[in-house]
Design a protein around this motif. Structure first.
Motif, PDB file in Angstrom:
ATOM      1  N   VAL A  75       0.856  -1.185   0.000  1.00 39.81           N
ATOM      2  CA  VAL A  75       0.000   0.000   0.000  1.00 39.81           C
ATOM      3  C   VAL A  75       0.895   1.238   0.000  1.00 39.81           C
ATOM      4  CG1 VAL A  75      -1.757   1.286   1.258  1.00 39.81           C
ATOM      5  CG2 VAL A  75      -1.828  -1.217   1.227  1.00 39.81           C
ATOM      6  N   PRO A  76       0.726   2.138  -0.963  1.00 34.93           N
ATOM      7  CA  PRO A  76       1.614   3.300  -1.045  1.00 34.93           C
ATOM      8  C   PRO A  76       1.387   4.285   0.093  1.00 34.93           C
ATOM      9  CG  PRO A  76      -0.139   3.484  -2.660  1.00 34.93           C
ATOM     10  CD  PRO A  76      -0.268   2.121  -2.048  1.00 34.93           C
ATOM     11  N   GLU A  77       2.443   4.968   0.478  1.00 36.70           N
ATOM     12  CA  GLU A  77       2.350   6.006   1.505  1.00 36.70           C
ATOM     13  C   GLU A  77       2.336   7.368   0.812  1.00 36.70           C
ATOM     14  OE1 GLU A  77       1.847   7.929   4.972  1.00 36.70           O
ATOM     15  OE2 GLU A  77       1.845   5.747   4.707  1.00 36.70           O
ATOM     16  N   PRO A  78       1.302   8.181   1.038  1.00 37.55           N
ATOM     17  CA  PRO A  78       1.257   9.479   0.360  1.00 37.55           C
ATOM     18  C   PRO A  78       2.369  10.415   0.814  1.00 37.55           C
ATOM     19  CG  PRO A  78      -0.540   9.266   1.949  1.00 37.55           C
ATOM     20  CD  PRO A  78       0.115   7.926   1.871  1.00 37.55           C
ATOM     21  N   ALA A  79       2.932  11.118  -0.154  1.00 37.37           N
ATOM     22  CA  ALA A  79       3.924  12.152   0.138  1.00 37.37           C
ATOM     23  C   ALA A  79       3.199  13.456   0.460  1.00 37.37           C
ATOM     24  CB  ALA A  79       4.848  12.327  -1.062  1.00 37.37           C
ATOM     25  N   GLU A  80       3.953  14.471   0.769  1.00 39.23           N
ATOM     26  CA  GLU A  80       3.352  15.776   1.047  1.00 39.23           C
ATOM     27  C   GLU A  80       2.544  16.235  -0.170  1.00 39.23           C
ATOM     28  OE1 GLU A  80       2.294  18.789   3.476  1.00 39.23           O
ATOM     29  OE2 GLU A  80       3.595  17.081   4.006  1.00 39.23           O
ATOM     30  N   GLY A  81       1.288  16.650   0.086  1.00 41.84           N
ATOM     31  CA  GLY A  81       0.414  17.093  -0.988  1.00 41.84           C
ATOM     32  C   GLY A  81      -0.376  15.984  -1.650  1.00 41.84           C
ATOM     33  N   GLN A  82      -0.170  14.738  -1.204  1.00 44.19           N
ATOM     34  CA  GLN A  82      -0.885  13.606  -1.780  1.00 44.19           C
ATOM     35  C   GLN A  82      -1.898  13.035  -0.787  1.00 44.19           C
ATOM     36  OE1 GLN A  82       2.401  10.937  -2.924  1.00 44.19           O
ATOM     37  NE2 GLN A  82       2.056  11.526  -5.071  1.00 44.19           N
ATOM     38  N   ALA A  83      -2.727  12.115  -1.277  1.00 39.58           N
ATOM     39  CA  ALA A  83      -3.687  11.417  -0.426  1.00 39.58           C
ATOM     40  C   ALA A  83      -3.875  10.004  -0.967  1.00 39.58           C
ATOM     41  CB  ALA A  83      -5.028  12.150  -0.392  1.00 39.58           C
ATOM     42  N   LEU A  84      -4.232   9.096  -0.071  1.00 36.87           N
ATOM     43  CA  LEU A  84      -4.479   7.710  -0.437  1.00 36.87           C
ATOM     44  C   LEU A  84      -5.967   7.433  -0.333  1.00 36.87           C
ATOM     45  CD1 LEU A  84      -3.308   4.890  -1.168  1.00 36.87           C
ATOM     46  CD2 LEU A  84      -3.270   4.414   1.306  1.00 36.87           C
ATOM     47  N   LEU A  85      -6.549   6.968  -1.441  1.00 34.90           N
ATOM     48  CA  LEU A  85      -7.954   6.585  -1.468  1.00 34.90           C
ATOM     49  C   LEU A  85      -8.076   5.074  -1.332  1.00 34.90           C
ATOM     50  CD1 LEU A  85      -9.395   8.712  -4.442  1.00 34.90           C
ATOM     51  CD2 LEU A  85      -9.068   9.368  -2.049  1.00 34.90           C
ATOM     52  N   ARG A  86      -9.029   4.652  -0.498  1.00 32.55           N
ATOM     53  CA  ARG A  86      -9.377   3.238  -0.407  1.00 32.55           C
ATOM     54  C   ARG A  86     -10.636   3.024  -1.231  1.00 32.55           C
ATOM     55  NH1 ARG A  86     -10.500  -1.526  -0.603  1.00 32.55           N
ATOM     56  NH2 ARG A  86     -10.042  -3.101   0.985  1.00 32.55           N
ATOM     57  N   VAL A  87     -10.529   2.177  -2.245  1.00 31.97           N
ATOM     58  CA  VAL A  87     -11.675   1.900  -3.115  1.00 31.97           C
ATOM     59  C   VAL A  87     -12.707   1.088  -2.332  1.00 31.97           C
ATOM     60  CG1 VAL A  87     -12.430   0.816  -5.260  1.00 31.97           C
ATOM     61  CG2 VAL A  87     -10.178   1.931  -5.140  1.00 31.97           C
ATOM     62  N   GLU A  88     -13.929   1.595  -2.253  1.00 36.10           N
ATOM     63  CA  GLU A  88     -14.997   0.911  -1.519  1.00 36.10           C
ATOM     64  C   GLU A  88     -15.762  -0.052  -2.419  1.00 36.10           C
ATOM     65  OE1 GLU A  88     -16.056   4.741   1.366  1.00 36.10           O
ATOM     66  OE2 GLU A  88     -17.545   3.934  -0.003  1.00 36.10           O
ATOM     67  N   SER A  89     -16.219   0.430  -3.553  1.00 36.62           N
ATOM     68  CA  SER A  89     -17.020  -0.393  -4.458  1.00 36.62           C
ATOM     69  C   SER A  89     -16.999   0.237  -5.840  1.00 36.62           C
ATOM     70  CB  SER A  89     -18.463  -0.518  -3.958  1.00 36.62           C
ATOM     71  OG  SER A  89     -19.093   0.745  -3.905  1.00 36.62           O
ATOM     72  N   PHE A  90     -17.249  -0.601  -6.841  1.00 37.89           N
ATOM     73  CA  PHE A  90     -17.309  -0.088  -8.212  1.00 37.89           C
ATOM     74  C   PHE A  90     -18.160  -1.012  -9.060  1.00 37.89           C
ATOM     75  CE2 PHE A  90     -13.318  -2.511  -7.801  1.00 37.89           C
ATOM     76  CZ  PHE A  90     -13.432  -3.450  -8.833  1.00 37.89           C
ATOM     77  N   GLY A  91     -18.680  -0.458 -10.158  1.00 36.44           N
ATOM     78  CA  GLY A  91     -19.452  -1.241 -11.100  1.00 36.44           C
ATOM     79  C   GLY A  91     -18.552  -1.852 -12.153  1.00 36.44           C
ATOM     80  N   LEU A  92     -18.978  -3.009 -12.661  1.00 32.23           N
ATOM     81  CA  LEU A  92     -18.241  -3.682 -13.721  1.00 32.23           C
ATOM     82  C   LEU A  92     -19.231  -4.021 -14.822  1.00 32.23           C
ATOM     83  CD1 LEU A  92     -15.289  -4.655 -14.168  1.00 32.23           C
ATOM     84  CD2 LEU A  92     -16.050  -6.923 -13.469  1.00 32.23           C
ATOM     85  N   THR A  93     -19.051  -3.408 -15.996  1.00 30.19           N
ATOM     86  CA  THR A  93     -19.965  -3.590 -17.126  1.00 30.19           C
ATOM     87  C   THR A  93     -19.149  -3.752 -18.406  1.00 30.19           C
ATOM     88  OG1 THR A  93     -20.144  -1.260 -17.771  1.00 30.19           O
ATOM     89  CG2 THR A  93     -21.572  -2.010 -15.956  1.00 30.19           C
ATOM     90  N   SER A  94     -19.847  -3.929 -19.515  1.00 25.66           N
ATOM     91  CA  SER A  94     -19.162  -4.049 -20.804  1.00 25.66           C
ATOM     92  C   SER A  94     -18.405  -2.769 -21.143  1.00 25.66           C
ATOM     93  CB  SER A  94     -20.160  -4.388 -21.909  1.00 25.66           C
ATOM     94  OG  SER A  94     -21.182  -3.413 -21.994  1.00 25.66           O
ATOM     95  N   ASN A  95     -18.773  -1.657 -20.523  1.00 24.32           N
ATOM     96  CA  ASN A  95     -18.034  -0.416 -20.710  1.00 24.32           C
ATOM     97  C   ASN A  95     -16.570  -0.577 -20.325  1.00 24.32           C
ATOM     98  OD1 ASN A  95     -17.801   2.481 -21.141  1.00 24.32           O
ATOM     99  ND2 ASN A  95     -17.680   2.676 -18.933  1.00 24.32           N
TER     100      ASN A  95
END
Length: 359
Positions: free
Chosen positions: A20-40
């Motif tokens: 898991v990457p550690e954010p540097a100054e000015g950065q942020a780490l997002l944890r993906v909660e959920s997402f859709g998966l389609t033919s798109n």
């Protein structure tokens, strides 16, 4: 963990565990909660090189790519003074568990990722919308948003903007607007919106197995099997190609000839057939509709807040309608994600279903 896809063969996948990457100054780490998966998402993979979709989320090996998806995430670590930990956002994410971002233009509406490797990529994919202020967001419709909204506003076509484009260009003065891959989510959005303009006769082309489902939704004036293109109504038409099938495209062009005033390629559900039918076709020359260009135009015309509200006013009735029939298929394991992706690639999907991944 990331799902990675071979850039040489979109059927080949692997699961990759990384620190898991550690954010540097000015950065942020997002944890993906959920997402859709389609033919798109398969379209993103198929056009990964040509449209630079692989460039948004660099993979562990340049021969592989991280599949872009749309979903919700929250800030788990922030080294940016204006981005609070715990804040939730909707936006463009990798099919995995984490995303390191460099927030810029942070407001109460969200932020833009200014990571250097994304600097020259389309702006429509860079914004992360704060769920607290997003006019699109509704707590009970998050799954519907993840499945449908990417196709509504920022994909190869946003169905609202396709409708807007056809009207703006005076291309709705025709006998029929023909949509291929009529059971696909993107086509269904277009079919839902187009009849709101008076006098538009919307025709859906679909496979025999999906015909009853498509007819039952009641958003097409006429539903035909791919083998029935000779029965397409009228003499003057617009063709919006969501399938990418060269054979179907040739049949539609042949049916209307010079009466086909506009032909747009906006999807690739039949991606293995795209090489077919490449000869010079009668009627309008097929063109590629790139939705982010239209987003830029309407943002300049109306302003971003007005565009958001206009889209939201169209989105909410559609989302309520879609929630009445879509069958959410939850996936909660990495192997389940991999299986669901391969099923989409191979066309083993229920048009009434929608995969929501929560890892």
């Amino acid at each position: 963990m990331d799902l990675e896809v071979s850039r040489a063969d979109v059927r080949e996948t692997r699961l990759v565990d990384q620190p898991v990457p550690e954010p540097a100054e000015g950065q942020a780490l997002l944890r993906v909660e959920s997402f859709g998966l389609t033919s798109n998402n398969i379209t993103y993979a198929v056009f990964g090189e040509a449209m630079r979709y692989w460039d948004f989320f660099p993979a562990s090996d340049p021969a592989w790519g991280r599949v872009p998806v749309w979903g919700h995430a929250h800030v788990v670590r922030s080294h940016h003074p204006d981005l609070a930990e715990g804040a939730r956002f909707y936006g463009y994410l990798p099919a995995g568990t984490d995303l390191l971002v460099t927030p810029s233009r942070v407001t109460d509406r969200g932020f833009v990722d200014a990571s250097p490797h994304r600097a020259d990529l389309p702006a429509a994919y860079q914004a992360y919308r704060d769920v607290r202020t997003d006019p699109i967001h509704a707590d009970d419709l998050e799954a519907v948003q993840e499945l449908f909204f990417p196709l509504f506003i920022t994909s190869f076509i946003t169905s609202f903007l396709a409708d807007d484009f056809l009207a703006d260009e005076g291309l709705l003065d025709v006998d029929a607007v023909v949509l291929s891959s009529a059971s696909s989510k993107t086509a269904l959005i277009a079919a839902y919106l187009l009849p709101q303009r008076d006098g538009v006769h919307v025709v859906g082309l679909t496979s025999g197995g999906n015909r009853d489902f498509v007819t039952g939704l009641g958003v097409y004036d006429t539903v035909l099997d791919y083998a029935e293109t000779a029965q397409l109504p009228g003499e003057r038409a617009v063709y919006v190609d969501f399938s990418g099938s060269g054979e179907v495209r040739r049949d539609v062009h042949t049916r209307y000839g010079d009466g086909l005033v506009f032909s747009s390629v906006v999807g690739a559900t039949h991606w293995t057939e795209m090489a077919a039918g490449g000869e010079r076709l009668p009627g309008a020359r097929p063109t590629f509709f790139f939705a982010p260009d239209r987003v830029v135009k309407r943002t300049a015309d109306w302003g971003s807040a007005a565009l958001d509200q206009t889209v939201a006013d169209s989105w909410h009735p559609f989302a309520r309608w879609a929630s009445e029939w879509v069958q959410v298929d939850p996936v909660s394991t990495p192997e389940g994600l991999r299986t669901a992706y391969v099923d989409l690639v191979d066309g083993r999907i229920d048009p009434a279903g929608g995969t929501i991944v929560t890892l």
